[in-house]
Design an enzyme around this catalytic site. Structure first.
Site, PDB file in Angstrom:
ATOM      1  N   SER A   1       1.090  -1.324   0.048  1.00 26.86           N
ATOM      2  CA  SER A   1      -0.055   0.246   0.042  1.00 26.86           C
ATOM      3  C   SER A   1       0.683   1.161  -0.598  1.00 26.86           C
ATOM      4  O   SER A   1       1.421   1.449  -0.655  1.00 26.86           O
ATOM      5  CB  SER A   1      -0.519   0.113   1.364  1.00 26.86           C
ATOM      6  OG  SER A   1      -1.961   1.012   0.953  1.00 26.86           O
TER       7      SER A   1
ATOM      8  N   ASP B   1      -3.419   5.613  -3.778  1.00 26.53           N
ATOM      9  CA  ASP B   1      -1.708   5.551  -3.253  1.00 26.53           C
ATOM     10  C   ASP B   1      -1.377   4.062  -3.971  1.00 26.53           C
ATOM     11  O   ASP B   1      -1.927   3.503  -5.351  1.00 26.53           O
ATOM     12  CB  ASP B   1      -2.025   4.707  -1.884  1.00 26.53           C
ATOM     13  CG  ASP B   1      -3.106   3.401  -2.083  1.00 26.53           C
ATOM     14  OD1 ASP B   1      -4.175   3.543  -3.420  1.00 26.53           O
ATOM     15  OD2 ASP B   1      -4.017   2.725  -0.692  1.00 26.53           O
TER      16      ASP B   1
ATOM     17  N   ASP C   1      -0.991   0.702  -4.917  1.00 25.12           N
ATOM     18  CA  ASP C   1      -1.449  -0.234  -5.663  1.00 25.12           C
ATOM     19  C   ASP C   1      -3.428   0.783  -5.703  1.00 25.12           C
ATOM     20  O   ASP C   1      -4.156  -1.207  -6.461  1.00 25.12           O
ATOM     21  CB  ASP C   1      -2.030  -1.024  -4.190  1.00 25.12           C
ATOM     22  CG  ASP C   1      -2.269  -0.791  -3.180  1.00 25.12           C
ATOM     23  OD1 ASP C   1      -2.739   0.370  -2.481  1.00 25.12           O
ATOM     24  OD2 ASP C   1      -3.364  -2.626  -2.456  1.00 25.12           O
TER      25      ASP C   1
ATOM     26  N   ASP D   1      -6.149   1.379  -4.827  1.00 22.60           N
ATOM     27  CA  ASP D   1      -7.086   1.327  -4.175  1.00 22.60           C
ATOM     28  C   ASP D   1      -8.297   2.132  -2.969  1.00 22.60           C
ATOM     29  O   ASP D   1      -8.893   2.453  -2.550  1.00 22.60           O
ATOM     30  CB  ASP D   1      -7.014  -0.113  -2.516  1.00 22.60           C
ATOM     31  CG  ASP D   1      -6.084   0.303  -2.225  1.00 22.60           C
ATOM     32  OD1 ASP D   1      -5.292   1.064  -1.669  1.00 22.60           O
ATOM     33  OD2 ASP D   1      -6.230  -0.952  -0.672  1.00 22.60           O
TER      34      ASP D   1
END
Length: 571
Positions: A145, A295, A297, A299
């Site tokens: 993340s 961010d 990744d 999500d």
């Protein structure tokens, strides 16, 4: 065994030469990293692992990842005997993520499991979507993340597209801990790999557009600035916005370059205003109506809009989710789709405004532990009985339906931009729309404090802090009596006015404390499950009658949060 003995085990011939050499150098130099690298095994928690990359039992590497993946393979064979098992694997832009993805694929195929492996990095929500779209039995995503560049991570998803929850998480953990390094099957079978490419992006994006947009008003006239902050969403968000009819999209080109070093920011975290500073600067030049950042990744989303002074202002996660939730429910009501059997999802550390919003629209708000896997569990358990509409948590995560069973920046960004376009077409801003919601529902203001304590000593400090807050609670916060304490580890509700404790077993155990005061203020305290920190969430509220009152009311609420921090000795 002591740390040195644990490290010496990694000098055996089973481990590759590069690993043995690195361990020997740490021993010979008496490296300060030796203790933290080997003092314990990296914990495989209920959602997977996250940690610093490197050699050692407490580091992310081919052996700790291999142990986790072999354990998962063993569990899948137990759950689906004599079946063709399928697993989807995605990974983000972090160092080693692509190599780790292929490593996991090799271990799974060595165990006879078919793998859908993305050719290149893709957002986590696309992995969740793909698990369902490809009818997989599980999914893996390699991501840490928004953690610093030295981190990576490993998350496991089940066949509903949500992260694993009981009893599957417990079963996987058991198999992981029963797996020895020598048990790992590293030699894969590429014949069992099906590569996933850009064609899957289109399927995912089209589904986001179908499920996240409601009215086509002013989309072509909205000025948008977007940044992927060096993460994965450069592959999806610009394409999704264009397909949805948003024509004026300016990209922060320097940050659209994928990089695990995140070279233009201190932290690739859209919760941090500094992470969006380049986007905000571009917005001043382009006269943007909205700024969006994601961010690494992909999500979570950060969002900035024009405030009452016409300046771009970053909204907190609760404010963004308030806008999204209220707007979506208004559209459902307008379309006559609300029957009273619907629900929205939230978490115990998120603002209580979502209970108030749900009540206004005659539906239920369900709160879970922190993490979207618990919202995914809500959805699965409600299937056939209640309809899930949307859900979010304060840490800049939101989902606009159940086609993705995790927080999803793509669908959320499409809805956010539709709101901004609709507001602009009506001579308003999303900020004014938020104030209108506060006038209707009540005004909430939130705050967050993170206290970082690294390493073994830091973990002990955090444990002691939780013990002290649990056993010696404060009596007043900002002059208001603490009247209730919810302890999710003990699963008790403590009424301090009667000194009675009652059971609270509707939510699984977790190391979380929540203080409620007489005037409705709320403080939640919990150690992070993914970083070496303890987190304090604040929520205070008031009433507001007009837009003119907003700034003074907001200042008063911020002052109140500062008083609470002082009472907790956090200033």
């Amino acid at each position: 065994m002591n740390t040195l003995d644990r490290a010496k085990e990694w000098l055996s011939d089973f481990f590759d030469e590069e690993t043995r050499k690195a361990v020997q150098e740490m021993i010979d130099s008496n490296s300060p990293d030796l203790e933290d690298s080997f003092y314990k095994n990296m914990e495989f928690g209920t959602g997977g692992m996250r940690g610093i990359m490197g050699v050692g039992t407490n580091r992310l590497n081919k052996y700790t990842l291999g142990q986790a993946t072999q354990g998962l393979a063993n569990y899948l064979h137990q759950q689906f005997p004599n079946e063709t098992i399928k697993v989807a694997i995605a990974y983000d832009v972090r160092h080693n993520s692509k190599e780790f993805g292929k490593l996991c694929a090799d271990i799974l195929t060595a165990n006879g499991i078919k793998v859908f492996l993305f050719k290149y990095h893709r957002p986590t929500p696309e992995l969740s979507f793909t698990v369902r779209d490809k009818k997989c039995d599980a999914g893996i995503v390699l991501t840490a993340s928004h953690n610093p560049p030295e981190y990576n991570g490993y998350k496991v998803y089940w066949n509903d597209g949500a992260q694993v929850v009981p009893p599957n998480d417990e079963g996987i953990i058991r198999e992981v801990y029963n797996t020895k390094y020598e048990d790992i099957k590293f030699t894969g079978n590429d014949d069992l790999i099906e590569w996933v490419g850009e064609e899957q992006d289109d399927v995912y994006i089209d589904t986001c557009i179908k499920n996240s947009l409601y009215q086509d008003i002013g989309r072509g006239n909205l000025n948008i600035v977007f940044t992927s902050i060096h993460g994965t969403t450069y592959t999806t968000i610009p394409k999704a916005l264009k397909k949805a009819g948003f024509k004026k999209v300016d990209l922060v080109t320097e940050q659209m370059v994928p990089s695990g070093n995140f070279p233009t920011v201190e932290s690739p975290n859209p919760e941090e205003p500094s992470a969006l500073s380049m986007a905000m600067n571009l917005a001043r030049i382009t006269n943007a109506d909205i700024v969006i950042g994601t961010d690494p990744d992909g999500d979570r989303l950060g969002m900035a809009v024009r405030n009452l002074d016409g300046e771009m202002q970053l909204l907190n996660g609760n404010q963004t989710n308030t806008l999204l939730t209220y707007y979506i429910l208004e559209q459902w009501k307008k379309e006559g789709k609300l029957t009273g059997t619907e629900f929205i999802g939230s978490t115990i550390v998120t603002s209580d405004i979502f209970f108030d919003i749900a009540k206004k629209f005659g539906i239920e708000c369900k709160a879970s532990l922190t993490g979207f896997k618990w919202i995914g569990k809500m959805i699965r358990e409600a299937e056939g009985k209640q309809k899930f509409i949307c859900g979010g948590e304060e840490s800049f995560g939101f989902m606009t339906g159940d086609f993705v069973r995790d927080k999803d920046s793509c669908g959320s960004i499409l809805t956010a931009c539709e709101i901004a376009a609709w507001c602009k077409a009506n001579g308003r801003t999303p900020y004014q729309y938020l104030i209108d919601i506060y006038k209707e529902i009540g005004m909430y203001q939130e705050g967050l404090v993170n206290i970082v304590r690294k390493g073994k000593e830091g973990a002990e400090i955090i444990r002691q802090m939780m013990t002290d807050f649990r056993n010696h609670p404060v009596e007043k916060l900002a002059g208001s009596k603490v009247v209730t304490i919810k302890d999710y580890q003990e699963q008790t509700l403590w009424n301090l006015e009667t000194n009675e404790k009652s059971e609270m077993a509707d939510i699984p155990k977790s190391n979380v404390l929540i203080y409620y005061t007489e005037d409705g203020s709320k403080v939640a305290i919990r150690p992070s499950g993914t970083e070496p920190k303890i987190k304090f969430y604040f929520s205070v509220k008031d009433t507001i009658k007009s837009e003119k009152e907003f700034e003074i009311k907001q200042k008063n609420l911020f002052d109140k949060i500062d008083l609470i921090k002082s009472d907790l000795k956090l200033d």
